[in-house]
Design a protein around this motif. Sequence first.
Motif, PDB file in Angstrom:
ATOM      1  N   SER A 132       0.820  -1.212   0.000  1.00  0.00           N
ATOM      2  CA  SER A 132       0.000   0.000   0.000  1.00  0.00           C
ATOM      3  C   SER A 132       0.858   1.268   0.000  1.00  0.00           C
ATOM      4  CB  SER A 132      -0.918   0.022   1.223  1.00  0.00           C
ATOM      5  OG  SER A 132      -1.622   1.247   1.269  1.00  0.00           O
ATOM      6  N   LYS A 133       0.468   2.193  -0.859  1.00  0.00           N
ATOM      7  CA  LYS A 133       1.122   3.502  -0.909  1.00  0.00           C
ATOM      8  C   LYS A 133       0.324   4.555  -0.145  1.00  0.00           C
ATOM      9  CE  LYS A 133       4.255   1.950  -3.807  1.00  0.00           C
ATOM     10  NZ  LYS A 133       5.651   1.703  -3.366  1.00  0.00           N
ATOM     11  N   GLY A 134      -0.771   4.137   0.492  1.00  0.00           N
ATOM     12  CA  GLY A 134      -1.609   5.083   1.212  1.00  0.00           C
ATOM     13  C   GLY A 134      -0.871   5.961   2.202  1.00  0.00           C
ATOM     14  N   PRO A 135       0.032   5.380   3.035  1.00  0.00           N
ATOM     15  CA  PRO A 135       0.740   6.229   3.999  1.00  0.00           C
ATOM     16  C   PRO A 135       1.571   7.323   3.340  1.00  0.00           C
ATOM     17  CG  PRO A 135       0.879   3.932   4.656  1.00  0.00           C
ATOM     18  CD  PRO A 135       0.272   3.942   3.285  1.00  0.00           C
ATOM     19  N   ILE A 136       2.161   7.030   2.169  1.00  0.00           N
ATOM     20  CA  ILE A 136       2.986   8.011   1.466  1.00  0.00           C
ATOM     21  C   ILE A 136       2.146   9.190   1.006  1.00  0.00           C
ATOM     22  CG2 ILE A 136       4.485   8.371  -0.547  1.00  0.00           C
ATOM     23  CD1 ILE A 136       5.218   5.428  -0.411  1.00  0.00           C
ATOM     24  N   LEU A 137       0.860   8.949   0.761  1.00  0.00           N
ATOM     25  CA  LEU A 137      -0.038  10.002   0.284  1.00  0.00           C
ATOM     26  C   LEU A 137      -0.765  10.713   1.416  1.00  0.00           C
ATOM     27  CD1 LEU A 137      -1.562  11.537  -1.906  1.00  0.00           C
ATOM     28  CD2 LEU A 137      -3.116   9.576  -2.093  1.00  0.00           C
ATOM     29  N   HIS A 138      -1.432   9.960   2.284  1.00  0.00           N
ATOM     30  CA  HIS A 138      -2.321  10.578   3.272  1.00  0.00           C
ATOM     31  C   HIS A 138      -1.567  11.351   4.349  1.00  0.00           C
ATOM     32  CE1 HIS A 138      -6.227   9.066   1.943  1.00  0.00           C
ATOM     33  NE2 HIS A 138      -5.628   7.930   1.635  1.00  0.00           N
ATOM     34  N   ASN A 139      -0.416  10.858   4.795  1.00  0.00           N
ATOM     35  CA  ASN A 139       0.289  11.559   5.875  1.00  0.00           C
ATOM     36  C   ASN A 139       0.780  12.944   5.461  1.00  0.00           C
ATOM     37  OD1 ASN A 139       0.204   9.734   8.232  1.00  0.00           O
ATOM     38  ND2 ASN A 139       1.207   8.314   6.848  1.00  0.00           N
ATOM     39  N   PRO A 140       1.442  13.102   4.312  1.00  0.00           N
ATOM     40  CA  PRO A 140       1.783  14.469   3.889  1.00  0.00           C
ATOM     41  C   PRO A 140       0.548  15.340   3.645  1.00  0.00           C
ATOM     42  CG  PRO A 140       3.076  12.853   2.658  1.00  0.00           C
ATOM     43  CD  PRO A 140       2.031  12.092   3.417  1.00  0.00           C
ATOM     44  N   ALA A 141      -0.536  14.714   3.155  1.00  0.00           N
ATOM     45  CA  ALA A 141      -1.761  15.478   2.906  1.00  0.00           C
ATOM     46  C   ALA A 141      -2.362  15.982   4.215  1.00  0.00           C
ATOM     47  CB  ALA A 141      -2.763  14.625   2.145  1.00  0.00           C
ATOM     48  N   PHE A 142      -2.321  15.180   5.271  1.00  0.00           N
ATOM     49  CA  PHE A 142      -2.775  15.636   6.585  1.00  0.00           C
ATOM     50  C   PHE A 142      -1.959  16.844   7.037  1.00  0.00           C
ATOM     51  CE2 PHE A 142      -4.405  11.161   7.841  1.00  0.00           C
ATOM     52  CZ  PHE A 142      -5.716  11.501   7.567  1.00  0.00           C
ATOM     53  N   ARG A 143      -0.636  16.720   6.949  1.00  0.00           N
ATOM     54  CA  ARG A 143       0.229  17.810   7.419  1.00  0.00           C
ATOM     55  C   ARG A 143       0.025  19.070   6.574  1.00  0.00           C
ATOM     56  NH1 ARG A 143       3.717  13.308   8.071  1.00  0.00           N
ATOM     57  NH2 ARG A 143       4.753  13.690   6.078  1.00  0.00           N
TER      58      ARG A 143
ATOM     59  N   TYR B  17      -1.878   8.114   9.255  1.00  0.00           N
ATOM     60  CA  TYR B  17      -2.434   7.042   8.428  1.00  0.00           C
ATOM     61  C   TYR B  17      -1.398   5.914   8.375  1.00  0.00           C
ATOM     62  CZ  TYR B  17      -4.646   4.934   4.251  1.00  0.00           C
ATOM     63  OH  TYR B  17      -5.259   4.081   3.354  1.00  0.00           O
ATOM     64  N   VAL B  18      -1.804   4.715   8.810  1.00  0.00           N
ATOM     65  CA  VAL B  18      -0.837   3.624   8.964  1.00  0.00           C
ATOM     66  C   VAL B  18      -1.343   2.343   8.290  1.00  0.00           C
ATOM     67  CG1 VAL B  18       0.017   4.552  11.151  1.00  0.00           C
ATOM     68  CG2 VAL B  18      -1.851   2.884  11.173  1.00  0.00           C
ATOM     69  N   PRO B  19      -0.423   1.458   7.897  1.00  0.00           N
ATOM     70  CA  PRO B  19      -0.835   0.159   7.370  1.00  0.00           C
ATOM     71  C   PRO B  19      -1.261  -0.776   8.491  1.00  0.00           C
ATOM     72  CG  PRO B  19       1.556   0.468   7.138  1.00  0.00           C
ATOM     73  CD  PRO B  19       1.021   1.657   7.848  1.00  0.00           C
ATOM     74  N   MET B  20      -2.363  -1.505   8.260  1.00  0.00           N
ATOM     75  CA  MET B  20      -2.909  -2.411   9.265  1.00  0.00           C
ATOM     76  C   MET B  20      -3.125  -3.780   8.626  1.00  0.00           C
ATOM     77  SD  MET B  20      -5.747   0.183  10.892  1.00  0.00           S
ATOM     78  CE  MET B  20      -5.275   1.612  11.891  1.00  0.00           C
ATOM     79  N   CYS B  21      -2.277  -4.732   8.977  1.00  0.00           N
ATOM     80  CA  CYS B  21      -2.398  -6.084   8.422  1.00  0.00           C
ATOM     81  C   CYS B  21      -3.438  -6.842   9.244  1.00  0.00           C
ATOM     82  CB  CYS B  21      -1.054  -6.802   8.446  1.00  0.00           C
ATOM     83  SG  CYS B  21      -1.070  -8.378   7.553  1.00  0.00           S
TER      84      CYS B  21
END
Length: 512
Positions: free
Chosen positions: A244-255, A263-267
């Motif tokens: 997942s690339k979600g953390p790379i996108l959502h965390n900078p967007a939050f800041r 935003y973290v990966p959850m297995c």
Amino acid sequence: MAEYDLLICTRLMGETPEEMLASMEKAKEEGADIAELKLHSMHSINDVEKVIKHRLLPLIISFSLTLSGGMCEADERKKCFEVLGLAVELGAEFVDVELEVAAEFMSGVQLEKHCNSKTIVSYHVKDRSSSKEKLGDLVAHMQSTRADIIKLVIDSFVITDVAKLFHLLSQCQVPLIAFAAGDRGLISQLLCRKFGGFLVYGSIGGNSIPGLPTLCSLRGVYKLEYMNAFTQIYGVISNPVGHSKGPILHNPAFRHIGYNGIYVPMCVDDIKKFFEVYSSPDFAGFSVGIPHKEAALGCCDEVDPLAKSIGAVNTIVRRPSDGKLIGYNTDCEAAITAIEDAMRARTGPNEGESHTSPLAGKLFVLVGAGGAGRALAFGAKSRGARIVIFNGNHERAKSLASAVSGEARPYKEINSFCPEKRMILANATSVGMQPNSDKTPVSKEVLGAYDLVFDSVYTPRNTRLLREAEEAGAIAVSGVEMFIRQAIAQFNLFTGGLADAEFMRNIVLNQF
């Protein structure tokens, strides 16, 4: 706890002093604040002394006790105390002693004469059935050793095991290092700061360790130094989740918008159990990935009509007013509009001005009948396409085909299916996803019959299917475009409409 700022730590690699010091230099370059040197009975006292005297970072010195085999137990304890005692004498910032020998060590070392060194007493819990009450009793016992800091490690077999550690971190009266080992334990590192933790472990680049984020991701993606007790938790629920690339996108967007979220990966193995355990308002929103999109529907208190009709959810938001879980599907419009825009770009301005979808009347060949497949099928149906579905489980294909007035065919026929030219092909399976990027769901020889090929896989960005589609003359539409669009829609649901779409698109296109 207030006296401790967040520390990012890494375990040093290597057996020789030179290798350990080189590892420490790399750790410092990648952003570590402190390093842990885990020693054993084969390390010489001279090696230990050399590393401590030439350290580039503050050090935690620990000694791994086996208490069986090799050395006799008494000799191993003696070596342990000799190594840790030397570390104290040389001014190492921390010494980590295992609970089994802590009382003996503390009584034999005059720690008050070496005020520069703090003592960590640690214990690794191997019994996963230990309740949070039992772990609380263990922590109380560890505190009685007069340790400056205590460290508790558990083995995580499922992600819900980690909840016990968050409870301990929020209740403990002394500084506590607590984490869960294994890939299901990753959130114990990424979220510990919110619950009162002060030390996080990360791995040195090129040395992947299950359950540990890299130092570079801690510094560049998550930036845990900004986290506090009020940070809202978001994440992607999937299995596997490493792609997942979600953390790379959502965390900078939050800041970027000044939003206090992470935003973290959850297995996740059991999505129902996950929501039962992580039910607090702190866990505010979720992206839902493979294989949970259909099961997630049953975990929601309310479901958006589009998601309900599709039968799959890819976004869940916890409503602040009552804590209820609300399910949405942002995959459908994201995928279909990506396909439509690519088709309009090819046809030119005159045809592109029509309000009729370019998918209308097209034969839409769909591979996959899971959550993503359902979103594509319902989206294509809404645009007037004729739908044919191929899936490994033919009964699932038939069920979906019935729901969208389409046709289901056995997957083995995919490479011989060619009733007409200029069809649309959409892959909604994980075939071709890293690390199996050499795979493709459809043979190259039949791609010439398709006007456009869409692949929901976005890691890698340019899959084998897309490369071969372009070679066959088809329009190739990457899953990255779907990812961008659905992620922007998710972010708006998470934040109440605060997404900076251009900023988020640029992150994806520049970093993926």
